[in-house]
Design a protein around this motif. Structure first.
Motif, PDB file in Angstrom:
ATOM      1  N   ASP A 180      11.483   4.083  22.103  1.00  0.00           N
ATOM      2  CA  ASP A 180      10.305   3.632  21.353  1.00  0.00           C
ATOM      3  C   ASP A 180      10.207   4.264  19.959  1.00  0.00           C
ATOM      4  O   ASP A 180       9.225   4.073  19.245  1.00  0.00           O
ATOM      5  CB  ASP A 180       9.013   3.892  22.146  1.00  0.00           C
ATOM      6  CG  ASP A 180       8.779   5.371  22.442  1.00  0.00           C
ATOM      7  OD1 ASP A 180       9.662   6.195  22.119  1.00  0.00           O
ATOM      8  OD2 ASP A 180       7.710   5.693  22.987  1.00  0.00           O
ATOM      9  N   GLN A 181      11.243   5.037  19.567  1.00  0.00           N
ATOM     10  CA  GLN A 181      11.255   5.595  18.206  1.00  0.00           C
ATOM     11  C   GLN A 181      12.482   5.137  17.403  1.00  0.00           C
ATOM     12  O   GLN A 181      12.735   5.645  16.316  1.00  0.00           O
ATOM     13  CB  GLN A 181      11.206   7.128  18.252  1.00  0.00           C
ATOM     14  CG  GLN A 181       9.866   7.672  18.722  1.00  0.00           C
ATOM     15  CD  GLN A 181       9.737   9.156  18.469  1.00  0.00           C
ATOM     16  OE1 GLN A 181      10.031   9.644  17.382  1.00  0.00           O
ATOM     17  NE2 GLN A 181       9.299   9.893  19.480  1.00  0.00           N
TER      18      GLN A 181
ATOM     19  N   TYR B  96       6.287  10.278   8.235  1.00  0.00           N
ATOM     20  CA  TYR B  96       7.282   9.256   8.601  1.00  0.00           C
ATOM     21  C   TYR B  96       8.436   9.224   7.591  1.00  0.00           C
ATOM     22  O   TYR B  96       9.596   9.328   7.944  1.00  0.00           O
ATOM     23  CB  TYR B  96       6.581   7.904   8.685  1.00  0.00           C
ATOM     24  CG  TYR B  96       7.489   6.742   9.008  1.00  0.00           C
ATOM     25  CD1 TYR B  96       8.275   6.727  10.164  1.00  0.00           C
ATOM     26  CD2 TYR B  96       7.553   5.631   8.164  1.00  0.00           C
ATOM     27  CE1 TYR B  96       9.103   5.648  10.464  1.00  0.00           C
ATOM     28  CE2 TYR B  96       8.367   4.543   8.458  1.00  0.00           C
ATOM     29  CZ  TYR B  96       9.143   4.561   9.606  1.00  0.00           C
ATOM     30  OH  TYR B  96       9.955   3.496   9.890  1.00  0.00           O
TER      31      TYR B  96
ATOM     32  N   VAL C 167      11.464  10.294  12.975  1.00  0.00           N
ATOM     33  CA  VAL C 167      11.548   9.692  14.308  1.00  0.00           C
ATOM     34  C   VAL C 167      12.607  10.440  15.119  1.00  0.00           C
ATOM     35  O   VAL C 167      13.461  11.116  14.554  1.00  0.00           O
ATOM     36  CB  VAL C 167      11.935   8.190  14.243  1.00  0.00           C
ATOM     37  CG1 VAL C 167      10.857   7.384  13.545  1.00  0.00           C
ATOM     38  CG2 VAL C 167      13.280   7.996  13.545  1.00  0.00           C
ATOM     39  N   ASN C 168      12.529  10.296  16.438  1.00  0.00           N
ATOM     40  CA  ASN C 168      13.563  10.852  17.306  1.00  0.00           C
ATOM     41  C   ASN C 168      14.252   9.691  18.015  1.00  0.00           C
ATOM     42  O   ASN C 168      13.755   9.172  19.011  1.00  0.00           O
ATOM     43  CB  ASN C 168      12.948  11.808  18.341  1.00  0.00           C
ATOM     44  CG  ASN C 168      14.031  12.530  19.140  1.00  0.00           C
ATOM     45  OD1 ASN C 168      15.180  12.096  19.172  1.00  0.00           O
ATOM     46  ND2 ASN C 168      13.661  13.622  19.780  1.00  0.00           N
TER      47      ASN C 168
ATOM     48  N   TYR D 210      14.717   8.511  21.805  1.00  0.00           N
ATOM     49  CA  TYR D 210      13.742   7.742  22.582  1.00  0.00           C
ATOM     50  C   TYR D 210      13.727   6.286  22.096  1.00  0.00           C
ATOM     51  O   TYR D 210      13.647   6.027  20.895  1.00  0.00           O
ATOM     52  CB  TYR D 210      12.345   8.354  22.438  1.00  0.00           C
ATOM     53  CG  TYR D 210      12.296   9.787  22.919  1.00  0.00           C
ATOM     54  CD1 TYR D 210      12.293  10.087  24.279  1.00  0.00           C
ATOM     55  CD2 TYR D 210      12.287  10.847  22.008  1.00  0.00           C
ATOM     56  CE1 TYR D 210      12.273  11.408  24.729  1.00  0.00           C
ATOM     57  CE2 TYR D 210      12.271  12.169  22.442  1.00  0.00           C
ATOM     58  CZ  TYR D 210      12.260  12.440  23.804  1.00  0.00           C
ATOM     59  OH  TYR D 210      12.257  13.741  24.238  1.00  0.00           O
TER      60      TYR D 210
ATOM     61  N   LYS E 261       7.357   1.015  11.218  1.00  0.00           N
ATOM     62  CA  LYS E 261       7.170   2.381  11.739  1.00  0.00           C
ATOM     63  C   LYS E 261       6.786   2.342  13.215  1.00  0.00           C
ATOM     64  O   LYS E 261       5.818   1.669  13.594  1.00  0.00           O
ATOM     65  CB  LYS E 261       6.073   3.099  10.954  1.00  0.00           C
ATOM     66  CG  LYS E 261       5.765   4.499  11.496  1.00  0.00           C
ATOM     67  CD  LYS E 261       4.579   5.126  10.784  1.00  0.00           C
ATOM     68  CE  LYS E 261       4.241   6.483  11.393  1.00  0.00           C
ATOM     69  NZ  LYS E 261       3.053   7.101  10.765  1.00  0.00           N
ATOM     70  N   PRO E 262       7.550   3.031  14.072  1.00  0.00           N
ATOM     71  CA  PRO E 262       7.208   3.028  15.508  1.00  0.00           C
ATOM     72  C   PRO E 262       5.870   3.722  15.758  1.00  0.00           C
ATOM     73  O   PRO E 262       5.572   4.748  15.136  1.00  0.00           O
ATOM     74  CB  PRO E 262       8.350   3.834  16.150  1.00  0.00           C
ATOM     75  CG  PRO E 262       9.432   3.893  15.113  1.00  0.00           C
ATOM     76  CD  PRO E 262       8.752   3.831  13.790  1.00  0.00           C
TER      77      PRO E 262
ATOM     78  N   ALA F 243       5.092   5.441  18.165  1.00  0.00           N
ATOM     79  CA  ALA F 243       5.318   6.752  18.788  1.00  0.00           C
ATOM     80  C   ALA F 243       5.734   7.832  17.781  1.00  0.00           C
ATOM     81  O   ALA F 243       5.793   9.009  18.117  1.00  0.00           O
ATOM     82  CB  ALA F 243       6.390   6.628  19.870  1.00  0.00           C
ATOM     83  N   ALA F 244       6.045   7.426  16.533  1.00  0.00           N
ATOM     84  CA  ALA F 244       6.479   8.411  15.521  1.00  0.00           C
ATOM     85  C   ALA F 244       5.294   9.275  15.113  1.00  0.00           C
ATOM     86  O   ALA F 244       4.215   8.782  14.799  1.00  0.00           O
ATOM     87  CB  ALA F 244       7.052   7.690  14.304  1.00  0.00           C
TER      88      ALA F 244
END
Length: 234
Positions: A56-57, A208, A50-51, A54, A200-201, A203-204
């Motif tokens: 949403d992550q 993962y 993930v980042n 952001y 888990k988002p 957007a990922a």
């Protein structure tokens, strides 16, 4: 580069380089590496794809480990009226209002988790700059801003742990003590990993679960197979 002590070097020999262990085997190896004179904490580090830059992550929440962490947390509850008695009956260590705002501003921090009823957030908000950086601010996502103080306090006392990604997308969580039976550590680890998968988002992108390691306070890291679903906790 820091030179590792003799005990660490001996413990490191128990870990096969480049190997990703299944959950049961990883826990058994980690228990063997615990050679300190105190009961070491077993920590899990998970690198997620993930980042966190952001919104949403970002991965953040809390999970109740079935066997706790081996550490009893001190709980401070901000409440008033009949909620004070409810919090005390549930096992909260400290319950009150403005008097604790004053104490905290004077440097008192003899607690591990802060819980508040929604109507007390105006009071707690005055401590945002102090509690926020320490990760002690009550949060609805973590179940620490709630009217159900009985559930909140009892879950924390039973072994509820928070998880959140750091700037690099890593999550660090304690899952017990080296003295725990292997089966209990495995079930705690399984519960944590299953929870991380569930949250888990959307957007990922890509893989993962990038990397999972477990280690004791003073011991070397043991890599866990990211395909851990093959192990079913009983």
């Amino acid at each position: 580069m820091a030179k590792f002590g003799k005990k660490y070097q001996e413990a490191a020999k128990l870990v096969e380089a480049g190997k990703a262990y299944d959950l049961v085997e990883a826990v058994e190896v980690v228990k063997k590496t615990a050679t300190a004179k105190f009961d070491e904490t077993v920590d899990v580090a998970v690198r997620l794809g993930v980042n966190p830059k952001y919104a949403d992550q970002q991965v953040r929440g809390a999970v109740v480990l079935p066997h706790g962490t081996g550490k009893t947390k001190k709980v401070l509850v901000f409440a008033k009226g009949d909620k004070v008695a409810e919090a005390e009956a549930a096992g909260a260590d400290y319950v009150g209002s403005d008097e604790f705002v004053t104490k905290i501003k004077e440097g008192w921090f003899d607690f591990d988790v802060t819980v508040a009823t929604p109507d007390m957030m105006g009071v707690v908000g005055r401590l945002g700059r102090i509690l926020g950086p320490r990760g002690l601010m009550p949060n609805p996502k973590l179940g620490t801003v709630t009217m159900d103080l009985t559930k909140a306090v009892k879950e924390i006392k039973a072994g509820k742990v928070e998880y959140r990604t750091d700037k690099a997308g890593n999550v660090h969580v304690p899952i017990g003590k080296a003295s725990f039976e292997s089966e209990k550590l495995v079930q705690n680890l399984q519960t944590l990993l299953d929870t991380l998968v569930k949250v888990k988002p959307a957007a990922a992108k890509g893989q993962y679960m990038r990397n999972i390691t477990i280690s004791t306070t003073m011991g070397p890291a043991v890599t866990v197979n990211t395909n851990f679903k093959a192990v079913k906790a009983e």
